[in-house]
Design a protein around this motif. Structure first.
Motif, PDB file in Angstrom:
ATOM      1  N   ASN A 195     -15.830  30.103 -77.132  1.00  0.00           N
ATOM      2  CA  ASN A 195     -15.215  29.007 -77.882  1.00  0.00           C
ATOM      3  C   ASN A 195     -13.714  28.949 -77.654  1.00  0.00           C
ATOM      4  OD1 ASN A 195     -15.774  26.855 -79.827  1.00  0.00           O
ATOM      5  ND2 ASN A 195     -14.487  28.020 -81.240  1.00  0.00           N
ATOM      6  N   SER A 201     -18.113  24.605 -82.609  1.00  0.00           N
ATOM      7  CA  SER A 201     -18.403  24.288 -84.018  1.00  0.00           C
ATOM      8  C   SER A 201     -17.154  23.922 -84.807  1.00  0.00           C
ATOM      9  CB  SER A 201     -19.101  25.474 -84.693  1.00  0.00           C
ATOM     10  OG  SER A 201     -18.268  26.620 -84.698  1.00  0.00           O
ATOM     11  N   ASP A 202     -15.995  24.438 -84.411  1.00  0.00           N
ATOM     12  CA  ASP A 202     -14.761  24.181 -85.164  1.00  0.00           C
ATOM     13  C   ASP A 202     -13.866  23.138 -84.521  1.00  0.00           C
ATOM     14  OD1 ASP A 202     -14.059  25.639 -82.922  1.00  0.00           O
ATOM     15  OD2 ASP A 202     -12.564  26.856 -83.967  1.00  0.00           O
ATOM     16  N   LYS A 203     -14.301  22.550 -83.414  1.00  0.00           N
ATOM     17  CA  LYS A 203     -13.409  21.658 -82.663  1.00  0.00           C
ATOM     18  C   LYS A 203     -13.130  20.342 -83.388  1.00  0.00           C
ATOM     19  CE  LYS A 203     -13.385  24.539 -79.213  1.00  0.00           C
ATOM     20  NZ  LYS A 203     -12.431  25.634 -79.310  1.00  0.00           N
ATOM     21  N   SER A 239     -14.286  21.316 -89.619  1.00  0.00           N
ATOM     22  CA  SER A 239     -14.252  22.638 -90.254  1.00  0.00           C
ATOM     23  C   SER A 239     -15.482  22.838 -91.136  1.00  0.00           C
ATOM     24  CB  SER A 239     -12.977  22.789 -91.077  1.00  0.00           C
ATOM     25  OG  SER A 239     -12.914  21.797 -92.104  1.00  0.00           O
ATOM     26  N   TYR A 276     -17.880  34.182 -80.648  1.00  0.00           N
ATOM     27  CA  TYR A 276     -17.055  33.007 -80.354  1.00  0.00           C
ATOM     28  C   TYR A 276     -16.220  33.176 -79.073  1.00  0.00           C
ATOM     29  CZ  TYR A 276     -18.297  31.411 -85.026  1.00  0.00           C
ATOM     30  OH  TYR A 276     -18.990  30.997 -86.128  1.00  0.00           O
ATOM     31  N   ILE A 303     -22.332  21.726 -82.301  1.00  0.00           N
ATOM     32  CA  ILE A 303     -22.488  23.165 -82.132  1.00  0.00           C
ATOM     33  C   ILE A 303     -23.347  23.379 -80.894  1.00  0.00           C
ATOM     34  CG2 ILE A 303     -23.307  25.363 -83.044  1.00  0.00           C
ATOM     35  CD1 ILE A 303     -22.992  24.346 -85.832  1.00  0.00           C
ATOM     36  N   GLU A 345     -21.875  29.115 -90.186  1.00  0.00           N
ATOM     37  CA  GLU A 345     -21.660  30.515 -90.546  1.00  0.00           C
ATOM     38  C   GLU A 345     -22.419  30.886 -91.823  1.00  0.00           C
ATOM     39  OE1 GLU A 345     -17.466  31.506 -90.536  1.00  0.00           O
ATOM     40  OE2 GLU A 345     -17.785  32.246 -88.494  1.00  0.00           O
ATOM     41  N   HIS A 374     -18.470  24.027 -89.005  1.00  0.00           N
ATOM     42  CA  HIS A 374     -18.274  25.441 -88.677  1.00  0.00           C
ATOM     43  C   HIS A 374     -18.673  26.330 -89.861  1.00  0.00           C
ATOM     44  CE1 HIS A 374     -16.460  28.906 -86.682  1.00  0.00           C
ATOM     45  NE2 HIS A 374     -15.810  29.180 -87.802  1.00  0.00           N
TER      46      HIS A 374
END
Length: 538
Positions: free
Chosen positions: A460, A432-434, A437, A457, A485, A444, A440
């Motif tokens: 991840n 999700s954060d790759k 942002s 995570y 995601i 959340e 991600h």
């Protein structure tokens, strides 16, 4: 009085604004509640039923599942979107996979013809498209070492070499090479045949025949086992077979077949082995006269047709932008021992999640609350063979990748892994954060507001040895710089085994994760700005 009226109007406006915001929030909650454990189970009892025979890629069972998905998409009002040759649109995106297999493979002496998987088996690869006739030479155990060398006095260049399995012993029953009961690399492990074949090839041999120590029914059972294994591990590919391969392969034959190839009797071969034991040296050159063998080992492609299945929900004012939600439809089919691998969790759980998500968003649109951005619901195939369906889609998208906002991928969300036995209220979040942002943060926030599951995570982490980020269909979108995601609950004891059945799925848990996907997709589809690609993490 006028001040009182203004105050009243202000209160009414504030109340309307508050109600409007609450109403918008309630819409996401309202339609997420249509995703139920009961509906998930109803669909999964079809997708993971024995009659679909494990949904192996391209199989009849997989195609039955594909039809079920397409029919459901149509029933809830999703549009067909894949262009066809006649100008219409389809729910199916067909593509071809190529399965490398053996065609005509045989060995023939002057008296008999021997067939692959019936009289012998093949290890490694060959591609002999037309029959060849080659001389046959005996090379004892096919070993070269300081203590014992089968190649010292013979020339095998351009010939088919017959080699005994294992290694020689001395008259005391100890191995010649070690001088004790310790076996050497020439008979130790599954790669012993490869060592012998490689050495023979280096010496100039054209083909290698290894004589099995197994006899009678034991050898027949080994042939059957190897035949089943070759079918199970003969991977599909998106590219046709074009290689010309010769060498580093071996025909494993029975002792009786070896006698025919060498044109000798059992008594002579037994005497040669006895002399090696007594003298500790290979037989003299010419102990067995050269013979000839005819052979063919045709390598070919079987074309396996399969299809991604997709249904399209058009957005309102931002309809040119699309969110793609995926799961893989296929599984691994029937095991070598005849057991069906139903893949209820892998990835029946993801497939039926797509159906419920499609229905929830379709209901919202039918009641006047359709998403601003478009959504493409897609079940892909070929995941178990190499992520081929998602690779094919990203190479041949029905909507330009530049217009694809993100991919939400669901793969195995119906069980609990060993790390969470005491608390099943979790889901692994991967990727999700790759690339974004914002994605991600949205994921959340949706969890905090609506579901309150533990977002784990662990996988991840780029250094995690499981490398799950690279092992499901989202990765083909991420490779194209599309934020992703991946929703996952981990592997379990029934992973890729016949025990992955509907009865073991935790539908209450699964429904909460699917609702989390819904809330995340709802926000992505309805927010004013498209999420930004602002990260590039490994």
């Amino acid at each position: 009085m006028n001040q009182i009226k203004l105050l009243a109007l202000s209160c009414i406006s504030l109340l309307c604004l508050t109600n409007s915001t609450a109403y918008a929030q309630d819409l996401s909650l309202q339609y997420s509640q249509t995703i139920t454990p009961q509906d998930l189970e109803r669909h999964l009892r079809v997708i993971a039923h024995d009659s679909l025979e494990g949904r192996d890629t391209g199989s009849k069972g997989q195609k039955k599942a594909a039809k079920y998905v397409a029919d459901f998409f149509k029933s809830v009002g999703l549009q067909a979107i894949v262009p066809t040759e006649d100008g219409s649109k389809s729910y199916f995106q067909p593509y071809a996979l190529y399965q490398k297999s053996w065609g005509e493979v045989y060995l023939a002496t002057e008296t008999q013809r021997y067939e692959l998987q019936h009289d012998f088996y093949l290890s490694g690869l060959l591609n002999v498209l037309s029959e060849e006739k080659v001389p046959v030479i005996f090379a004892s155990y096919g070993i070269e070492s300081d203590r014992y060398d089968d190649y010292k006095n013979i020339d095998v260049t351009g010939k088919a070499v017959v080699i005994l399995e294992g290694e020689p012993k001395n008259k005391n029953g100890q191995y010649l090479l070690s001088g004790d009961a310790t076996v050497s690399k020439w008979s130790d492990g599954n790669l012993a045949w490869q060592r012998k074949a490689n050495l023979a090839t280096q010496k100039g041999a054209k083909y290698v025949f290894i004589v099995s120590d197994l006899t009678g029914s034991a050898f027949s059972q080994q042939i059957a086992k190897r035949s089943a294994m070759s079918q199970r591990f003969n991977r599909l590919s998106t590219k046709p077979y074009t290689e010309k391969i010769n060498g580093n392969a071996a025909f494993t034959i029975s002792r009786q077949m070896a006698l025919d190839l060498l044109n000798i009797k059992e008594k002579k071969l037994a005497k040669i082995q006895k002399n090696i034991t007594q003298k500790g040296i290979p037989p003299a050159a010419g102990s067995i006269a050269e013979s000839t063998v005819k052979l063919k080992a045709e390598r070919k492609d079987n074309i396996v047709m399969t299809e991604n299945v997709m249904g399209f929900l058009e957005g309102t004012d931002k309809k040119d932008e699309v969110i793609v939600i995926t799961a893989h439809l296929d599984h691994i089919g029937i095991s070598a021992d005849g057991q069906i691998n139903n893949g209820a969790d892998d990835d029946g759980s993801g497939t039926v999640s797509i159906l419920e998500l499609a229905e929830a968003f379709s209901k919202a649109k039918a009641e006047g609350h359709g998403p601003r951005r478009s959504i493409l619901f897609m079940t892909v195939t070929g995941e178990e063979k190499g992520l081929w369906g998602s690779e094919y889609y990203t190479a041949n998208p029905v909507i330009p990748l530049a217009n694809t906002v993100c991919n939400l991928n669901i793969d195995m969300i119906g069980r609990v892994d060993n790390a969470h036995q005491k608390d099943p209220k979790y889901v692994y979040i991967i990727g999700s954060d790759k690339l974004s942002s914002e994605l991600h943060a949205i994921g959340e926030a949706a969890n905090s507001k609506y579901i309150n599951y533990q977002l784990d995570y662990t996988y991840n982490n780029p250094s995690d040895p499981n490398r799950f980020y690279y092992r499901s269909d989202h990765y083909n979108f991420a490779k194209n710089k599309i934020p992703v995601i991946f929703y996952f609950t981990g592997v379990h004891e029934d992973y890729h085994r016949p025990g992955d059945d509907v009865e073991k799925i935790l539908f209450d848990k699964q429904s909460k994760i699917v609702q989390l996907v819904f809330h995340t997709a709802w926000e992505l589809a309805n927010r004013d700005e498209r999420i930004k690609v602002d990260s590039n993490k490994p």
